[in-house]
Design an enzyme around this catalytic site. Sequence first.
Site, short mmCIF file in Angstrom:
data_model
loop_
_atom_site.label_atom_id
_atom_site.label_comp_id
_atom_site.label_asym_id
_atom_site.label_seq_id
_atom_site.Cartn_x
_atom_site.Cartn_y
_atom_site.Cartn_z
N SER A 428 0.81 -1.21 0.00
CA SER A 428 0.00 0.00 0.00
C SER A 428 0.85 1.27 0.00
CB SER A 428 -0.93 0.01 1.21
OG SER A 428 -0.18 -0.09 2.41
N GLU A 461 -4.86 -0.39 -7.81
CA GLU A 461 -3.78 0.45 -8.32
C GLU A 461 -2.71 -0.45 -8.94
OE1 GLU A 461 -3.12 4.48 -5.84
OE2 GLU A 461 -2.87 2.67 -4.64
N ASN A 499 -3.10 6.57 -1.23
CA ASN A 499 -2.58 6.87 0.10
C ASN A 499 -1.79 8.18 0.13
OD1 ASN A 499 -3.61 4.83 1.75
ND2 ASN A 499 -2.16 3.35 0.91
#
Length: 712
Positions: A428, A461, A499
């Site tokens: 992430s 993503e 993020n």
Amino acid sequence: MYAGQSVSVVLTEQGIAELVLDTSDAAVNVLNAHLQDELGQALAALGTSDQVRGLLISSAKAAFVLGADITEFTALFDHDAAEIARWAGKVHGLYNAIENLPYPTLSLVNGMALGGGMELALATDFRVADSDAKLGLPEVTLGICPGWGGTVRLSRLIGAEAALGWMMSGKPNKASVALEQGAVDAVVPVDELKAKGRELLLAAINGEQDYLARRQAKQAALPAGDETAAAMAALRTTLGKGLDPRYPAAGAILETVTTAMTEPFDKALALEARCFGQLASGSVAHSLVGLFLNDQFLKKKTRNWAKQGQPVTQAAVLGAGIMGGGIAYQSALNGTPIRMKDITQQALDLGMATASSILDRSISKGKMTEAGKEAVLANITPQLSYEGFVDTGYVVEAVVERIDVKKSVLAETEQKVADTAILASNTSTISIDLLAAALQRPDQFCGMHFFNPVHAMQLVEVIRGSQTSDATVATTVAYAAAMGKTPIVVHDCPGFLVNRVLFPYFNGFNRLLMDGVDFERIDQVMEEFGWPMGPAYLADVIGLDTMVHADKVLEDGFPERMSHDDRPIIETLLAGGALGQKNGVGFYEYGKDEHGKRYKRRSAQVSAILEDRVSRVMEVTDAEIIERMMIPMCMETVRCLEEGIVDSAVEGDMGLILGLGFPRFRGGALRYIDSMGAAAFAEKVRAHAECGPLYRLTPGMEERAATGKRFY
């Protein structure tokens, strides 16, 4: 009789004019301006013949008509409400011309009749649908109402309550439901559609069916009076409950239909056109139409990438935790067998339990059978070794979010797979280039970041490292699409897109906390703004340990902007053992009361921390809370676009919509800036400059503010 590029009419020996819709250079029929013009010309040609006894409208495509050409809405919706209403009135005239022809008319509905296509079918006297057809008026999903007679004709044909069920939900209905409610006259297998339509039309031509009576009933108003007024008021009360005022279309449809039911047909159409104009000229419709077009853009880009990639026929996932189990489930559900490897049987059991529990919920909702569940689980092979990996073309690493562990696992796995295999990391935050340093074939490595819970979150993503090849990106995009996800290709940087954009938002949240603004108030304001949950609640859901780890990655990656003036409250909470929902304590406490009912209440621990650490109390309005939360997120999205982390404004906004739950009616961060204007947004940013570097305009944004340049 008439031959255009998209519309043709031939006259049969029985006097039936067969009008065929066949949009040129397209796989489906859409009622664009060109087709509307040709439809008008075809009707004019019909009017010059005294040999026509009936009109049969059909489609040469796999579906009848999928509605208006939404690409034309962007320019149209820039006009004012009155001008848009006049545009709708012109199409009313076209459909009225069909409805007022001096002979019976019938539509053959194959595949789908949606939006303007359904309204076209409603303009004819009869409708015959194939048994697999879907019919609907989905305009509410675009923030508008049916604008070509649908609110009037359908409500008078099947009753206001049933019609409002179609229009306020926007969901298509099966042909069988449409038949039961009276929206169509017959449902037959597709190979019998034309024969049945001709049979019914000939019956009307020969006087066996009173088409004029049907036409009059479809146009007739309800009698005005206390009884009708009470019935319409009851509908407004019942169906109006729980409507979200931030999405005004459903309420406007309800008001328009119930008001128009007692009005003459022409006045009812005028009320519909006015409603359409008011909604279409508003910001919500602009955003929702923009999202539809963005989605089409992404689908096209995905198809283009996928054409260059290789199909994944056997996959593997490393790590069988919540994420690994979710990835395995998603792959297996969509037909790609997957090996799930971990180092302990306990972890494998958890991964299989994760997949099984998701399937059980689908069974409880009637969306899955026990046999279907077993078939999906049979596509997952849990294992403790690398057995079979040499025949696995795609491997997703989903182990703990630590760079040393990930590098070790990836390097080991690379030795166990074929030279042609692709490796991906479900990281992430960790840089793909840093992870690639451990590999011998970095060109066959990328990020494949799923969001939690995997089965529910649409976005993936696809992170491209500096050495990642086009072929690797293409195959990854193809695999994500095959799993039923929406992939967005982003370039490597700390936090990638989602993020990287999210944590400036949390930075703004911490600054507000340190200024003495209560977190429950912030949550309430941001939920009213449109977020599914406020920042404190979201932090608890994500997990405070995950939050702190990701925050440090972003702080290290962008120290000039994302460092903190004050230690984040989340860090203090975590140091005290709070993990959020993971252990029931975070900003809120979670549990069950003595009656077994779940609760969420303010945490005593966070109250004590705030009392100890917060020394100042600023007077802040709700509008200032929104600005201080949204400016860092919006500006970081601008930076991602300017730096080429994403290729387009579309991908930037859709990443936020699909990955974070950004309010759909606002259209994404960049469209949100567009909606207020670059100059107005820049003024708000400058007003909060004392809050730090996250509240600074880029040179590119300064230029947009000066020139009025939009992202869309």
